[in-house]
Design a protein around this motif. Structure first.
Motif, PDB file in Angstrom:
ATOM      1  N   LEU A 234       0.805  -1.223   0.000  1.00 20.87           N
ATOM      2  CA  LEU A 234       0.000   0.000   0.000  1.00 20.87           C
ATOM      3  C   LEU A 234       0.837   1.271   0.000  1.00 20.87           C
ATOM      4  O   LEU A 234       0.356   2.323  -0.402  1.00 20.87           O
ATOM      5  CB  LEU A 234      -0.957   0.012   1.189  1.00 20.87           C
ATOM      6  N   ASP A 235       2.079   1.185   0.430  1.00 20.43           N
ATOM      7  CA  ASP A 235       2.927   2.378   0.444  1.00 20.43           C
ATOM      8  C   ASP A 235       3.687   2.566  -0.866  1.00 20.43           C
ATOM      9  O   ASP A 235       4.529   3.442  -0.977  1.00 20.43           O
ATOM     10  CB  ASP A 235       3.885   2.340   1.631  1.00 20.43           C
ATOM     11  N   GLN A 236       3.377   1.737  -1.870  1.00 20.15           N
ATOM     12  CA  GLN A 236       3.983   1.852  -3.200  1.00 20.15           C
ATOM     13  C   GLN A 236       2.894   2.145  -4.220  1.00 20.15           C
ATOM     14  O   GLN A 236       1.710   1.966  -3.935  1.00 20.15           O
ATOM     15  CB  GLN A 236       4.708   0.560  -3.564  1.00 20.15           C
ATOM     16  N   PRO A 237       3.285   2.592  -5.421  1.00 24.55           N
ATOM     17  CA  PRO A 237       2.269   2.848  -6.453  1.00 24.55           C
ATOM     18  C   PRO A 237       1.483   1.580  -6.794  1.00 24.55           C
ATOM     19  O   PRO A 237       1.979   0.466  -6.634  1.00 24.55           O
ATOM     20  CB  PRO A 237       3.097   3.316  -7.654  1.00 24.55           C
ATOM     21  N   GLU A 238       0.274   1.768  -7.277  1.00 27.05           N
ATOM     22  CA  GLU A 238      -0.555   0.621  -7.648  1.00 27.05           C
ATOM     23  C   GLU A 238       0.092  -0.179  -8.771  1.00 27.05           C
ATOM     24  O   GLU A 238       0.824   0.377  -9.596  1.00 27.05           O
ATOM     25  CB  GLU A 238      -1.943   1.074  -8.071  1.00 27.05           C
ATOM     26  N   LEU A 239      -0.202  -1.471  -8.812  1.00 23.93           N
ATOM     27  CA  LEU A 239       0.272  -2.325  -9.900  1.00 23.93           C
ATOM     28  C   LEU A 239      -0.652  -2.210 -11.105  1.00 23.93           C
ATOM     29  O   LEU A 239      -0.192  -2.204 -12.243  1.00 23.93           O
ATOM     30  CB  LEU A 239       0.352  -3.782  -9.445  1.00 23.93           C
ATOM     31  N   CYS A 240      -1.955  -2.148 -10.842  1.00 21.84           N
ATOM     32  CA  CYS A 240      -2.918  -2.028 -11.935  1.00 21.84           C
ATOM     33  C   CYS A 240      -4.300  -1.752 -11.360  1.00 21.84           C
ATOM     34  O   CYS A 240      -4.520  -1.865 -10.159  1.00 21.84           O
ATOM     35  CB  CYS A 240      -2.948  -3.302 -12.782  1.00 21.84           C
ATOM     36  N   HIS A 241      -5.214  -1.376 -12.229  1.00 24.99           N
ATOM     37  CA  HIS A 241      -6.617  -1.249 -11.838  1.00 24.99           C
ATOM     38  C   HIS A 241      -7.483  -1.656 -13.028  1.00 24.99           C
ATOM     39  O   HIS A 241      -7.007  -1.720 -14.153  1.00 24.99           O
ATOM     40  CB  HIS A 241      -6.964   0.160 -11.331  1.00 24.99           C
ATOM     41  N   TYR A 242      -8.735  -1.962 -12.760  1.00 23.04           N
ATOM     42  CA  TYR A 242      -9.716  -2.497 -13.709  1.00 23.04           C
ATOM     43  C   TYR A 242      -9.382  -3.921 -14.137  1.00 23.04           C
ATOM     44  O   TYR A 242     -10.159  -4.819 -13.960  1.00 23.04           O
ATOM     45  CB  TYR A 242      -9.888  -1.618 -14.949  1.00 23.04           C
ATOM     46  N   PHE A 243      -8.207  -4.106 -14.763  1.00 21.83           N
ATOM     47  CA  PHE A 243      -7.802  -5.413 -15.281  1.00 21.83           C
ATOM     48  C   PHE A 243      -6.412  -5.760 -14.768  1.00 21.83           C
ATOM     49  O   PHE A 243      -5.597  -4.873 -14.530  1.00 21.83           O
ATOM     50  CB  PHE A 243      -7.788  -5.408 -16.813  1.00 21.83           C
ATOM     51  N   LEU A 244      -6.147  -7.041 -14.639  1.00 24.08           N
ATOM     52  CA  LEU A 244      -4.858  -7.501 -14.150  1.00 24.08           C
ATOM     53  C   LEU A 244      -3.769  -7.218 -15.174  1.00 24.08           C
ATOM     54  O   LEU A 244      -3.896  -7.573 -16.349  1.00 24.08           O
ATOM     55  CB  LEU A 244      -4.906  -9.002 -13.850  1.00 24.08           C
ATOM     56  N   ASP A 245      -2.720  -6.567 -14.746  1.00 26.62           N
ATOM     57  CA  ASP A 245      -1.522  -6.380 -15.556  1.00 26.62           C
ATOM     58  C   ASP A 245      -0.547  -7.470 -15.126  1.00 26.62           C
ATOM     59  O   ASP A 245       0.197  -7.317 -14.164  1.00 26.62           O
ATOM     60  CB  ASP A 245      -0.931  -4.991 -15.328  1.00 26.62           C
TER      61      ASP A 245
END
Length: 65
Positions: free
Chosen positions: A45-56
């Motif tokens: 949670l303290d890092q940027p997101e990996l993806c949203h909506y769909f799995l990257d």
């Protein structure tokens, strides 16, 4: 996204997933922050997101490496 994420798990690279329902969370800042992005995936949670909506998948594999 959750099912696709679970398929990436292997005995050599186990991980846990914490699912947070922002609509029922007692923390209103979560709804304000992620309302239009769900589902959203973070490695930490303290890092940027990996993806949203769909799995990257590539981003998740990089995070797990």
């Amino acid at each position: 996204m959750f099912d696709a994420l679970q398929r990436l798990q292997t005995p050599a690279k186990p991980f846990t997933v914490e699912v947070i329902d922002i609509d029922t969370s007692p923390d209103p800042s979560l709804l304000a922050r992620f309302d239009e992005l769900v589902p959203v995936l973070f490695g930490d949670l303290d890092q940027p997101e990996l993806c949203h909506y769909f799995l990257d998948e590539a981003a998740v594999r990089r995070h797990l490496a």
